[in-house]
Scaffold this active site. Structure first.
Site, short mmCIF file in Angstrom:
data_model
loop_
_atom_site.label_atom_id
_atom_site.label_comp_id
_atom_site.label_asym_id
_atom_site.label_seq_id
_atom_site.Cartn_x
_atom_site.Cartn_y
_atom_site.Cartn_z
N CYS A 183 0.87 -6.45 15.41
CA CYS A 183 2.23 -5.92 15.63
C CYS A 183 3.25 -7.04 15.71
CB CYS A 183 2.33 -5.17 16.96
SG CYS A 183 1.27 -3.76 17.12
N HIS B 14 3.93 1.60 2.35
CA HIS B 14 5.14 0.87 1.95
C HIS B 14 5.86 1.64 0.84
CE1 HIS B 14 2.47 -2.74 3.13
NE2 HIS B 14 3.23 -2.42 4.16
N HIS C 102 -3.80 -1.41 15.77
CA HIS C 102 -4.59 -2.40 15.02
C HIS C 102 -6.04 -2.49 15.46
CE1 HIS C 102 -0.39 -3.53 14.18
NE2 HIS C 102 -0.89 -3.73 12.98
N HIS D 135 0.83 -1.20 0.00
CA HIS D 135 0.00 0.00 0.00
C HIS D 135 0.86 1.25 0.00
CE1 HIS D 135 0.81 0.47 4.24
NE2 HIS D 135 0.33 -0.73 4.49
N LYS E 126 -6.01 7.75 10.14
CA LYS E 126 -5.28 6.64 9.57
C LYS E 126 -6.10 6.07 8.42
CE LYS E 126 -3.21 2.36 10.94
NZ LYS E 126 -3.04 1.30 11.87
N LYS F 224 -9.99 0.75 5.46
CA LYS F 224 -11.08 0.38 4.55
C LYS F 224 -12.42 0.81 5.13
CE LYS F 224 -8.82 -3.38 2.20
NZ LYS F 224 -8.27 -4.62 2.72
N CYS G 258 -0.18 -8.98 20.50
CA CYS G 258 -0.95 -8.44 19.37
C CYS G 258 -0.36 -9.03 18.09
CB CYS G 258 -0.87 -6.92 19.33
SG CYS G 258 -1.53 -6.26 17.77
N CYS H 273 -5.05 -2.67 21.05
CA CYS H 273 -3.82 -2.13 20.47
C CYS H 273 -4.22 -0.93 19.61
CB CYS H 273 -3.14 -3.19 19.61
SG CYS H 273 -1.96 -2.48 18.45
N1 MSP Z 1 7.74 -6.55 8.89
C1 MSP Z 1 7.82 -5.45 9.77
C2 MSP Z 1 9.17 -4.76 9.66
C3 MSP Z 1 10.35 -5.64 9.89
S1 MSP Z 1 11.85 -4.82 9.60
C4 MSP Z 1 13.01 -5.79 10.28
C5 MSP Z 1 6.72 -4.43 9.46
N2 MSP Z 1 6.16 -4.52 8.26
S2 MSP Z 1 4.97 -3.60 7.73
O1 MSP Z 1 4.71 -4.06 6.40
O2 MSP Z 1 3.88 -3.65 8.64
O3 MSP Z 1 5.45 -2.13 7.76
C6 MSP Z 1 6.61 -1.76 7.11
C7 MSP Z 1 6.82 -0.28 7.11
O4 MSP Z 1 5.75 0.38 6.46
C8 MSP Z 1 6.93 0.33 8.49
O5 MSP Z 1 8.06 1.19 8.52
C9 MSP Z 1 5.69 1.13 8.63
O6 MSP Z 1 5.90 2.27 9.41
C10 MSP Z 1 5.43 1.51 7.19
N3 MSP Z 1 4.04 1.89 7.03
C11 MSP Z 1 2.93 1.11 7.12
N4 MSP Z 1 1.82 1.90 7.02
C12 MSP Z 1 2.19 3.20 6.89
C13 MSP Z 1 1.54 4.41 6.63
N5 MSP Z 1 0.23 4.51 6.55
N6 MSP Z 1 2.33 5.49 6.41
C14 MSP Z 1 3.69 5.44 6.36
N7 MSP Z 1 4.33 4.31 6.59
C15 MSP Z 1 3.63 3.22 7.07
O7 MSP Z 1 6.42 -3.61 10.30
#
Ligand code: MSP
Length: 483
Positions: free
Chosen positions: A130, A22, A147, A19, A296, A299, A127, A144
């Site tokens: 997380c 990422h 989530h 999304h 945030k 959906k 959780c 949490c």
């Molecule tokens: N798998 C773990 C990270 C392990 S690193 C050794 C994880 N994955 S995640 O897919 O949930 O999130 C990855 C990154 O995406 C995190 O840095 C998180 O902050 C970022 N984001 C997820 N949603 C976000 C937003 N809405 N906005 C900005 N970044 C966000 O955590």
């Protein structure tokens, strides 16, 4: 010898499609990696996928697929998205890679042999969102906050990693910036957390989660997903777990992470490294979250902006620009489709796109002859000639939006310069030939400079501008206005 620059993104959970959040981190890492490559550094940019754990096991079950089949599919989707967004990483790690799994087992065996890991029992609220135990005071109304689900009470036999004995050393390293946490307020936040309480030992294994790396010294347990995941930052460099053979890129120069995963990255990760006698990353750079309409994205609220939707509407470079300049990198940023359309039209269609087309048209209409760039001109492809400029300092400090602001000031000033000097008038007056040429040369130089400065952020646009300057024509309108 060239300076090295090793930058990482977090590895993304392979439980659902990529999304905008990422994409936000990955585009920023890509821009920074490209920027350091332009300075002739020996750059390694790593990203990848976090493919084990309860969350993924559950998602695979729900989809009626085997976990491996499920993560293969999701990871392919991420890789395709990165290709679409013109992300040029040097490594893409998946925690189900054999090399990674073997290395994790070696590291765990070493930690166990050294007495850093011991057998015990852990009880707490877990959780799955997380993949972390939560303390009561982290919950809001028993849920949490990230989530919006109530964590489950869990009590099981497990292996624990000793944390407390290294807490003091960790605090010192953060305070002295040997292990820098930036921006400053996140450093403060972590220090106040670390100084306020004794760190509890962390459970690093699970009994009931089959989808994980089996512990080498107890086959009834799998590795806690965060411990597995952190090691990607080393195995992604091809490391096989041999402590006498640490990759030359280590320690990482910049690890980009979102604020939700700061605590684990500033506690469990460095403590694992300290136990192993390895240097800590030089800098953990924390960014905020992308919100939509102050909330945030979710959906249920219907405020989710899809990354594919963005690419379709704004193009690849448009999407890169809008995310990179969504606000201060480091703070929460708020995006809405409406505001992004407005920004696209202002900065890209009316700003940059308009400037390029006006200059190219003036060159064409009045047959201005563009002399080939001199070696010391930035657009001769020599990014370093502008090394004293503001972009360099801002990007070395990861102030991405400031670097863009600097470039867009040149864009705005150049558009205004055209209006002020009206070169179409001097062009027709033989007695003002000198003036006309001076104005045109400045515009061409500005455009060349803009093209060069844009390489890290909007690589395709940069190429298109350079080509237009070389061929004196534009093959397409850059950034058509949209509704
Ligand atoms: N798998 C773990 C990270 C392990 S690193 C050794 C994880 N994955 S995640 O897919 O949930 O999130 C990855 C990154 O995406 C995190 O840095 C998180 O902050 C970022 N984001 C997820 N949603 C976000 C937003 N809405 N906005 C900005 N970044 C966000 O955590």
């Amino acid at each position: 010898m060239k300076d090295k620059f090793y930058i990482t993104t977090p590895i993304y959970y392979a439980n659902a499609k990529a999304h905008i959040g990422h994409a936000y981190t990955t585009i920023a890492a890509d821009a920074l990696a490209r920027f350091h490559k332009l300075q002739n550094e020996d750059v390694f940019f790593l990203t990848g996928m976090d493919e084990h754990g309860a969350k993924i096991q559950k998602a695979a079950e729900k989809a009626g697929k085997s976990p491996q089949e499920f993560v293969n599919n999701i990871s392919e989707g991420f890789e395709n998205l990165w290709k679409n967004l013109n992300i040029k990483y040097d490594g893409f790690i998946r925690t189900t890679d054999n090399n990674h799994k073997e290395a994790v087992r070696k590291v765990l065996q070493k930690l166990y042999d050294d007495g850093a890991i011991y057998k015990g029992e852990y009880e707490g609220l877990y959780c799955t969102g997380c993949e972390q135990f939560k303390s009561e005071n982290e919950l809001v109304d028993g849920k949490c906050p990230d989530h919006n689900i109530a964590p489950e009470m869990m009590k099981e036999e497990c292996y624990l990693l000793k944390m407390t004995e290294l807490q003091k050393e960790l605090i010192e390293k953060i305070k002295s910036d040997e292990f820098q946490i930036a921006p400053e307020r996140y450093k403060k936040e972590i220090l106040s957390f670390l100084e306020g309480q004794k760190l509890e030992d962390v459970s690093i294994s699970r009994r009931n989660i089959l989808w994980g790396i089996t512990l080498p010294f107890d086959e009834d347990h799998t590795t806690y997903v965060w411990v597995d995941a952190f090691l990607n930052y080393l195995t992604g460099l091809g490391w096989n777990g041999d402590l006498n053979d640490i990759p030359k890129q280590w320690p990482a120069d910049v690890q980009l992470i979102g604020k939700d995963i700061l605590r684990v990255h500033a506690t469990i990760w460095p403590i694992m490294l300290l136990h192993l006698g390895l240097p800590l990353p030089k800098k953990l750079f924390v960014h905020g979250h992308i919100l939509s309409g102050g909330k945030k994205m979710s959906k249920t609220l219907g405020n989710v902006i899809g990354i594919d939707e963005m690419i379709e509407k704004f193009g690849v470079d448009g999407t890169r620009y809008l995310l990179l300049d969504a606000g201060t990198f480091g703070e929460d940023v708020d995006v809405t489709m409406e505001r992004m359309v407005e920004k696209y039209n202002n900065d890209l269609a009316n700003g940059l796109g308009n400037l390029v087309s006006r200059v190219v048209k003036l060159v064409q209409n009045f047959q201005f002859s563009i002399s080939p760039p001199k070696a010391d001109q930035p657009w001769a492809g020599n990014f370093q000639t502008i090394s004293n400029d503001q972009t360099l300092n801002t990007l070395n400090n990861i102030e991405i939006e400031k670097a863009l602001e600097y470039i867009w000031k040149i864009v705005r000033d150049a558009n205004k310069y055209i209006e002020d000097t009206k070169p179409w008038e001097s062009a027709k007056d033989e007695s003002r030939k000198e003036e006309f040429e001076k104005v045109m040369q400045k515009l061409v130089d500005d455009l060349g400079l803009i093209a060069e400065l844009l390489i890290p952020f909007m690589p395709q646009t940069s190429e298109k501008i350079k080509k237009a300057l070389e061929t004196k024509k534009l093959d397409e309108v850059l950034f058509q206005r949209i509704k």
